[in-house]
Design a protein around this motif. Structure first.
Motif, short mmCIF file in Angstrom:
data_model
loop_
_atom_site.label_atom_id
_atom_site.label_comp_id
_atom_site.label_asym_id
_atom_site.label_seq_id
_atom_site.Cartn_x
_atom_site.Cartn_y
_atom_site.Cartn_z
N ARG A 11 -76.70 -64.02 -6.69
CA ARG A 11 -76.60 -64.16 -5.24
C ARG A 11 -75.84 -65.43 -4.92
O ARG A 11 -76.19 -66.49 -5.43
N GLN A 45 -76.67 -58.90 -1.26
CA GLN A 45 -78.05 -59.26 -1.57
C GLN A 45 -78.39 -60.63 -0.95
O GLN A 45 -79.48 -60.82 -0.43
N GLN A 135 -79.91 -53.44 -6.01
CA GLN A 135 -79.57 -54.01 -7.33
C GLN A 135 -79.49 -52.93 -8.40
O GLN A 135 -78.65 -52.98 -9.30
N ASP A 138 -76.16 -51.51 -8.07
CA ASP A 138 -75.16 -52.40 -8.69
C ASP A 138 -75.00 -52.08 -10.18
O ASP A 138 -73.88 -51.97 -10.70
N GLN A 153 -85.60 -61.58 -13.62
CA GLN A 153 -84.92 -60.35 -13.22
C GLN A 153 -85.39 -59.11 -13.99
O GLN A 153 -84.94 -57.99 -13.72
N1 TRP Z 1 -80.84 -60.60 -8.24
C1 TRP Z 1 -79.85 -61.41 -8.88
C2 TRP Z 1 -80.12 -62.87 -8.53
O1 TRP Z 1 -80.89 -63.16 -7.66
C3 TRP Z 1 -78.45 -61.08 -8.45
C4 TRP Z 1 -77.99 -59.67 -8.76
C5 TRP Z 1 -77.54 -58.77 -7.83
C6 TRP Z 1 -77.90 -59.04 -10.03
N2 TRP Z 1 -77.19 -57.64 -8.43
C7 TRP Z 1 -77.37 -57.75 -9.77
C8 TRP Z 1 -78.21 -59.44 -11.33
C9 TRP Z 1 -77.20 -56.85 -10.81
C10 TRP Z 1 -78.02 -58.53 -12.36
C11 TRP Z 1 -77.52 -57.23 -12.11
O2 TRP Z 1 -79.51 -63.76 -9.09
#
Ligand code: TRP
Length: 334
Positions: A11, A45, A135, A138, A153
């Motif tokens: 992010r 995000q 996410q 993504d 994560q």
């Molecule tokens: N959630 C992750 C963070 O806060 C950022 C992120 C967004 C991410 N999309 C992703 C990480 C996909 C891994 C894969 O840093």
């Protein structure tokens, strides 16, 4: 054999810190030549948490891009993709919303903790509460095999795997179940000794900190709370100063010698910190230099983002063709 793919991201809420480095950046740099790598700057995000100040995002997107280039991600290998410029992600997120229950979302320990920290309670914006779904999109849209991330994560990757399994069993095998890859050090404590380095706790050392700021942060670090005088025997385990030495000081003999003296009460905190400062400075100086070189050429950085996003979007578009076909949503070409 086809090249395996990496997708991960951050992010853009501010510059990246040492926690990001050990948790994920280091693996990305190490694996970029081996994997087809995409790195997402997750501005959508970040927006779920900053929607009252969307104007802040643009600056932070550039900061994060500079940090990526500074640590040695090579744009011709690691494609840097700006999330909001890939509208296919919004579409896949919408399809995924049907595949997740409220009960599952509410169990996500990372989001739970973030909601608690922000004191949202029941007034949590739906966008924030549901960001694990976006996410998952993504990761899935890139058909990533591997997702290098920090420990916090892991619930997101687990959630992604569940959604992918559900999608594939309902509509046919289109998506790939990803694996998480943790750093050797999955989580770096904050300078205050709390378990996680986090901007909101103000306990970070940033990759872009100038030497004098680095020195101040190191000198202000928490050490062994049971030790009052430099002559008291001290504890090395769980002492963040030594944790950092272990991670960032390549001179293992020096670290061992300091530990031994520390345990016997034969070295003061100031010396241990001074040596840590020196080690961190040696680590950060080249990163800082590379960062400054790119910061001086903002147009070049913008071009890198445009090109990375273009390549990323091609992958996303190809996956969405398959997704729509599998879901029988391709009534006609548009
Ligand atoms: N959630 C992750 C963070 O806060 C950022 C992120 C967004 C991410 N999309 C992703 C990480 C996909 C891994 C894969 O840093």
């Amino acid at each position: 054999m086809e090249t395996k793919r990496i997708l991960t991201g951050d992010r853009p809420t501010g510059p990246l810190h040492l926690g990001h480095y050990v948790g994920s950046l280091k693996n990305r740099v190490r694996l970029q030549d081996e994997y087809d790598t995409y790195i997402l700057i997750a501005d959508l995000q970040a927006l779920t948490d900053n929607f009252e100040h969307p104007e802040r995002l643009g600056h932070n997107v550039m900061e994060v891009a500079l940090d990526y280039l500074a640590v040695g991600l090579k744009p011709e290998r690691a494609k840097i993709v700006v999330q909001s410029k890939v509208p296919e992600l919004a579409e896949l997120t919408f399809y995924f919303m049907n595949l997740v229950t409220v009960a599952t979302l509410e169990r996500n320990p990372t989001v739970k903790e973030e909601i608690r920290q922000r004191q949202f309670g029941r007034r949590v914006p739906v966008g924030f509460w549901a960001y694990p779904i976006s996410q998952a999109a993504d990761i899935a849209i890139f058909k990533a095999d591997l997702v290098p991330v920090g420990e916090d994560q892991l619930p997101m990757i687990e959630q992604t795997r569940e959604i992918v399994r559900r999608f594939n069993s309902l509509y046919g095998r289109v998506l790939v179940e990803p694996e998480a890859l943790l750093g050797e050090v999955a989580r770096l404590p904050g300078t205050d000794g709390s378990p996680k380095m986090s901007k909101s706790l103000n306990n970070c050392i940033y990759l872009s900190d100038p030497p004098e700021v680095l020195r101040k942060r190191v000198m202000g670090m928490f050490t062994d709370p049971t030790r009052i005088h430099a002559t008291d025997p001290g504890h090395v385990e769980g002492n963040p100063v030594f944790t950092y030495h272990d991670v960032f000081n390549p001179n293992k003999a020096e670290v061992e010698e300091l530990k031994e003296r520390y345990r016997k009460g034969k070295v003061g905190d100031v010396e241990v910190k001074e040596r840590l400062y020196q080690a961190l400075e040696r680590f950060l100086a080249p990163i800082r230099e590379r960062r400054a070189a790119f910061a001086a050429k903002p147009n070049e950085v913008r071009e890198i983002l445009i090109e990375g996003t273009r390549k990323g979007r091609l992958v996303a578009q190809a996956t969405m063709e398959e997704v729509r076909a599998a879901m029988k949503l391709n009534y006609f070409a548009t």
